[in-house]
Motif scaffolding. Structure first.
Motif, mmCIF file in Angstrom:
data_model
loop_
_atom_site.group_PDB
_atom_site.id
_atom_site.type_symbol
_atom_site.label_atom_id
_atom_site.label_comp_id
_atom_site.label_asym_id
_atom_site.label_seq_id
_atom_site.Cartn_x
_atom_site.Cartn_y
_atom_site.Cartn_z
ATOM 1 N N VAL A 258 0.927 -1.224 0.116
ATOM 2 C CA VAL A 258 -0.173 0.053 0.076
ATOM 3 C C VAL A 258 0.808 1.195 0.045
ATOM 4 O O VAL A 258 0.656 2.146 -0.496
ATOM 5 C CB VAL A 258 -1.069 -0.004 1.177
ATOM 6 C CG1 VAL A 258 -1.839 1.341 1.354
ATOM 7 C CG2 VAL A 258 -1.920 -1.233 1.178
ATOM 8 N N LEU A 262 -1.127 4.149 -3.379
ATOM 9 C CA LEU A 262 -2.336 4.094 -2.498
ATOM 10 C C LEU A 262 -3.513 3.326 -3.140
ATOM 11 O O LEU A 262 -4.440 2.802 -2.416
ATOM 12 C CB LEU A 262 -2.536 5.476 -2.460
ATOM 13 C CG LEU A 262 -3.822 5.575 -1.035
ATOM 14 C CD1 LEU A 262 -3.370 5.232 0.287
ATOM 15 C CD2 LEU A 262 -4.171 7.206 -0.946
ATOM 16 N N LEU A 265 -4.582 0.039 -1.852
ATOM 17 C CA LEU A 265 -5.392 -0.145 -0.609
ATOM 18 C C LEU A 265 -6.778 -0.817 -1.134
ATOM 19 O O LEU A 265 -7.040 -1.604 -0.052
ATOM 20 C CB LEU A 265 -5.854 1.263 -0.269
ATOM 21 C CG LEU A 265 -6.448 1.197 1.027
ATOM 22 C CD1 LEU A 265 -5.570 0.979 2.178
ATOM 23 C CD2 LEU A 265 -6.968 2.906 1.392
ATOM 24 N N LEU A 289 -4.041 -0.807 7.762
ATOM 25 C CA LEU A 289 -4.362 -0.028 6.659
ATOM 26 C C LEU A 289 -4.301 1.348 6.887
ATOM 27 O O LEU A 289 -4.238 2.043 6.145
ATOM 28 C CB LEU A 289 -5.970 -0.276 6.183
ATOM 29 C CG LEU A 289 -6.169 -1.719 5.786
ATOM 30 C CD1 LEU A 289 -7.581 -2.155 5.463
ATOM 31 C CD2 LEU A 289 -5.463 -2.043 4.374
ATOM 32 N N VAL A 293 -2.226 4.860 4.920
ATOM 33 C CA VAL A 293 -3.205 5.919 4.475
ATOM 34 C C VAL A 293 -2.544 6.926 4.901
ATOM 35 O O VAL A 293 -2.553 7.997 4.158
ATOM 36 C CB VAL A 293 -4.460 5.465 4.728
ATOM 37 C CG1 VAL A 293 -5.403 6.839 4.390
ATOM 38 C CG2 VAL A 293 -5.182 4.374 4.157
#
Lengths: 612, 384
Positions: A258, A262, A265, A289, A293
């Motif tokens: 990730v 992005l 994700l 996660l 982010v």
């Protein structure tokens, strides 16, 4: 060329036989080189040598696949070392021209981190002459975030730039690419391990390995600066980790996955959901996660919006989905044909290895958001950019079907793959193709025969009739599991296509290669960002002319013109009234065959002409 | 069918395999008829070549997909390569690869004769319009005799068949002579040595027959030269679109130079004693040849170019009708000017003679003792 790989992968009779074949191949090349001058053969020597090299490598892997298993030293580590050797050769070939697309921006980020300890690229843009990118024409990309004090950030996640630091410090640009190549080798190792884990036979792995590790799209991304290959490695490791229930493997892999981009994700979300077993797992998953982010949001600014969470319309989805499968310039069928079998494997879902099902199902959300995007094809990049990370999983699907695939289809795929690799390695700049609905093959044919061959290749970038036909044919083949003999069908298709390709078509796209342009210019300009969002065309002004094959009878010419202009087709002159946006006029083509269109006055952007 | 396995259909159901291959060959031949350009006899013979490759696949019995895709690959040059010579060489490479692969994987005991016949068809029967059937059939029989009775391998047999002249008719016996020589209870080395001595003193067209005969008799004793020998054989086989050049102009063709773009055509033919002058600024390269000089011995001076002897051969002595009876030999630096295709191809044997620093005027004269009707042809002059 393959001497070291031969010693790594072969022994006994197979080794001796291969060394003799390679020796003979070099003598053959030398002999053929002697014929070039007296026989006045017109060939690019660079292309010839690269093609020879690719053919030798293909023959080597054919030997590895077909040799007596006792004469083969096969392991994931050996396969990785061999892949690394070939990637090392690919790097200088790819560096024949400056890095392109997003590549220089990743390198600028690396340079900024190394030299300035920040991600502000303002000073990098000001002093491009000292950059290892070799590009002095760089500027901020469309939508790059700007800081409160005027800092110029890149829209790209900085994790790849961080990974490239050691390589950059050792060898600047080649060193940075070597880091990606190293990930490529690791990916090769992980892929073989994955196949072993999923019970794929060694013989099958040996046969399909060169298609995956040294075929498109991996080979083109393993020797260039894109996050796709490291992401593919992370994805495979995450899948393996989940299958083995080893959190220590899949958690960091998913985190890095990730962090690299992005958009991954969307894959990670499903993978994590699949990993849920207890509440504590859920908490860990949310943490996993949330961290990337937050990091990505903090480092790359506000380039993503909440509105991006709404997928596109069904038609856009169909277009992107079939485009990824069938498009002449950006689809699997033409750019990496071996993975067509992975698509067929989807129809045998329950019989497929669990890792294949896990990998594909985890990508459902990602694909749902990818295919309706206007840029489903990857934009200004080598083909199949957005699904490179999925390639090892698709390879697993193809491997699971391998025993049931006809040898004709495999050899046909191998021949096409060799051609793709040789072409991409010899002319790396052609890996980047403007999104105009044509492709390298159709452009080449159109240029040779001055006829519109592009209409015969399915295009979903500029949708055409061939795309509709190909989509329907694909659905039929997949639904009724139609089996056919490639070696019987292909010559018939090629012959029919070749005969019809040389005839006048119903639609003339004026910017296409088959049109002989005498003056004027392309619209929009060649390197226009997001070119696919425009209706292409050819701008003509007084005195310019176009020549093309067209069918006799009434046709509708679509154009745009700021002021009234006049054109001539055959003996007839037509006034093109000024338009706001695009307009159309009825014209008459006097005869079927070559037609001359001349601009008598004014300036007009000629979009296309449709026979009615 | 998994790659690497023998096709069950071929190994167990030969009858079915015949039908399949036949149908495939017909489909491919029809498709190639529509794909092939009509530019050259080689292009027009593409359906024939496709059928030959399909036959190779049938005979080889293994890896049928390779041969089917190889036949399909012949379409690529036809469609993608506009330059004639490049396209023909691409055809040559694909067909040579398929043929060599068939030889490598086929059961030699059963397939040698069939593959030899295919090889001879490829090397000698294109262009079909120029085939003199009864002569070529005798050459074909000679090749089969060499393989079956003489026990020769297909590669040297094809070399013998390729170089066998069909004019005069008595030379059709050459393969049979080689077969007899191979059966004689004489050491191969002794035969080779005898023909080496004979070839050294013989005229050019006989010398090359001696050389190919030596290669044939020594083929089984090559040992360390195995790989280079086969690689060179494949390279030469790839030139089947110009097999006549390989048969009669090799290795002279390797030293041939393409015409210079600075070359100015002259096209003057001088009878005995005639003189021609041309103004030249500096050094020049004269492209010259003989006309009706095929019967003159090699090295015969047919004229003088600024004091330099012009021992050029007849411009067309490498045509298959004239080659064996000609006493000429190719010039040291021939002009790379290839005419015709396949077995009928020949090298226009004009020589390039460089004249350094002439005194403003280049004086060219034909030898006064030339026989009647023979001429010195000045084809072009290239100023430097």
């Amino acid at each position: 060329m393959t001497v070291i790989p031969a010693f790594l992968l072969l022994r006994g009779n197979a080794l001796r036989r291969w060394l003799a074949i390679e020796f003979g191949a070099w003598i053959l090349l030398g002999a053929l080189a002697l014929f070039v001058r007296p026989f006045q053969i017109q060939i690019d020597p660079y292309l010839a040598v690269v093609t020879f090299g690719v053919c030798v490598i293909a023959a080597f892997f054919a030997c590895v696949a077909l040799a007596d298993p006792l004469d083969v030293r096969w392991s994931a580590n050996r396969a990785a070392v061999v892949a690394a050797l070939f990637y090392a050769v690919a790097i200088p070939l790819m560096l024949r021209t400056p890095i392109d697309g997003d590549e220089p921006y990743y390198l600028l980020e690396t340079e900024s981190i190394v030299h300035d300890r920040d991600l502000d690229l303002s000073n990098q843009y000001r002093d491009l002459r000292h950059s290892a990118t070799g590009r002095t024409d760089l500027g901020p990309q469309l939508g790059d975030p700007v800081g409160r004090r005027g800092e110029q950030y890149s829209r790209h996640e900085p994790f790849l730039a961080l990974l490239m630091i050691p390589g950059y410090l050792i060898g600047r640009l080649p060193g940075a690419i070597a880091v990606i190549a190293l990930f490529g080798a690791l990916l090769a190792r992980s892929t073989v391990r994955l196949f072993e884990d999923e019970g794929i036979a060694d013989a099958t792995t040996r046969a399909i390995f060169p298609f995956i590790a040294l075929g498109p799209p991996i080979i083109f991304y393993a020797a260039r600066i894109w996050p796709e290959v490291p992401a593919a490695f992370c994805f495979v490791e995450a899948i393996r980790g989940m299958r083995q229930r080893r959190a220590a493997r899949w958690m960091p892999a998913l985190l890095a996955f990730v962090l690299l981009k992005l958009r991954f994700l969307l894959v990670a979300v499903i993978l994590v959901v699949r990993a849920f077993r207890r509440r504590s797992h859920a908490a860990i998953a949310i943490g996993i996660l949330a961290v990337p982010v937050a990091i990505v949001a903090f480092t790359s600014g506000n380039v993503h919006r909440w509105a991006e969470l709404i997928p596109g319309s069904p038609m856009a989805m169909l277009r992107g989905l079939f485009g990824l499968l069938l498009d002449g310039a950006a689809g699997i069928l033409f750019q990496a044909p071996i993975y067509v079998f992975a698509v067929i494997a989807l129809t045998r879902w329950r019989a497929m290895p669990p890792a294949f099902r896990l990998g594909i199902s985890s990508c459902a959300l990602y694909l749902l958001y990818l295919v309706p995007r206007l840029e489903w094809h990857g934009g200004w990049s080598p083909p199949l950019r957005y699904i490179v990370f999925l390639i090892p999983i698709l390879g697993l699907g193809a491997a699971a079907l391998w025993e049931r695939i006809s040898s004709q289809a495999i050899v046909a795929c191998a021949a096409w793959t060799v051609a793709l690799v040789a072409h991409g390695m010899a002319y790396p700049w052609r890996l980047f193709h403007i999104q105009n609905g044509e492709n390298v093959v159709s452009e080449t044919l159109s240029a040779i025969w001055h006829s519109d061959f592009s209409r015969l290749f399915p295009s979903f970038i500029r949708p055409n009739f061939a795309a509709v036909v190909a989509s329907i044919a694909t659905i039929i083949v997949l639904i009724i599991s139609l089996r056919f003999r490639a070696a019987w069908l292909l010559p018939v298709i090629i012959a029919i296509a070749f005969v019809f390709g040389r005839r006048a078509g119903d639609r003339i796209e004026f910017e296409d290669t088959h049109v002989i342009h005498r003056g004027g210019g392309l619209y929009p300009q060649e390197f226009q960002v997001q070119r696919f969002a425009y209706r292409g065309g050819w701008i003509v002004k007084q005195g310019d002319s176009l020549s093309f094959l067209a069918r006799a009878g009434p046709s509708k010419l679509q154009y745009s013109a700021g002021a009234t202009s006049m054109i001539q087709i055959g003996r007839d002159a037509y006034v093109l009234p000024a338009t706001s946006g695009y307009g159309a006029i009825e014209v008459n083509i006097p005869h079927t065959g070559r037609v001359e269109l001349r601009c008598l006055s004014g300036t007009a952007n000629l979009d296309r002409m449709d026979h009615e | 069918m998994p790659i690497g396995r023998v096709t069950p259909a071929v190994t167990q159901l030969r009858g079915s395999a015949v039908g399949e291959w036949l149908a495939f060959a017909i489909v491919m031949a029809i498709a190639s008829y529509f794909v092939a350009p009509a530019a050259t006899p080689i292009d027009r013979a593409l359906p024939f070549v496709v059928v030959l490759i399909s036959t190779c696949g049938f005979i080889a019995q293994r890896f049928p997909a390779f041969f089917q895709i190889a036949a399909l690959l012949l379409f690529a040059p036809a469609i993608f390569i506009a330059d004639e010579h490049t396209r023909l060489l691409a055809y040559g490479l694909v067909a040579a690869a398929a043929f060599a692969f068939a030889l490598a994987i086929a059961n030699v005991a059963h397939a040698s004769v069939a593959l030899t016949v295919i090889g001879v068809l490829l090397l000698r029967w294109i262009p079909l319009s120029q085939v003199i059937v009864w002569r070529e059939v005798i050459v074909m029989i000679g090749a089969v005799v060499l393989v079956t009775v003489g026990g020769l391998k297909p590669a040297p047999t094809l070399a013998i068949a390729l170089l066998t002249p069909i004019f005069p008719a008595k030379m059709l016996l050459f393969p049979f002579v080689v077969a007899i020589l191979l059966l004689l209870p004489i050491p191969r080395l002794a035969i080779a040595a005898a023909f080496a001595v004979f070839g050294y003193y013989a005229r050019y067209s006989i010398t090359i027959l001696c050389i190919v005969l030596i290669i044939a008799v020594l083929w089984d004793q090559r040992h360390l030269l195995n790989v280079p020998a086969y690689a060179a054989a494949i390279a030469l086989f790839a030139l089947w679109p110009w097999s006549g050049i390989v048969a009669r102009a090799f290795p002279a063709i390797l030293f041939a130079e393409p015409p210079s773009p600075k070359s100015q055509p002259v096209w003057v033919a001088l009878s005995r004693g005639e003189t021609f002058t041309i103004d030249v600024p500096r050094s020049a390269t004269v492209t010259a040849s003989g006309a009706n000089t095929a019967s003159l011995p090699a090295g015969r001076i047919v004229g003088w170019i600024d004091g330099r002897a012009a021992d050029v051969p007849d411009f067309g002595f490498m045509r298959r009708e004239h080659f064996f009876s000609s006493r000429n030999r190719p010039p040291r630096t021939p002009l790379a000017d290839i005419h015709d295709y396949g077995a009928a191809s020949w090298l226009h044997t004009a020589g390039r003679i460089r004249v350094a620093a002439p005194a403003n005027t280049l004086r060219i004269s034909a030898a006064p003792d030339l026989p009647p009707r023979t001429k010195l042809q000045i084809e072009a002059v290239e100023f430097e």
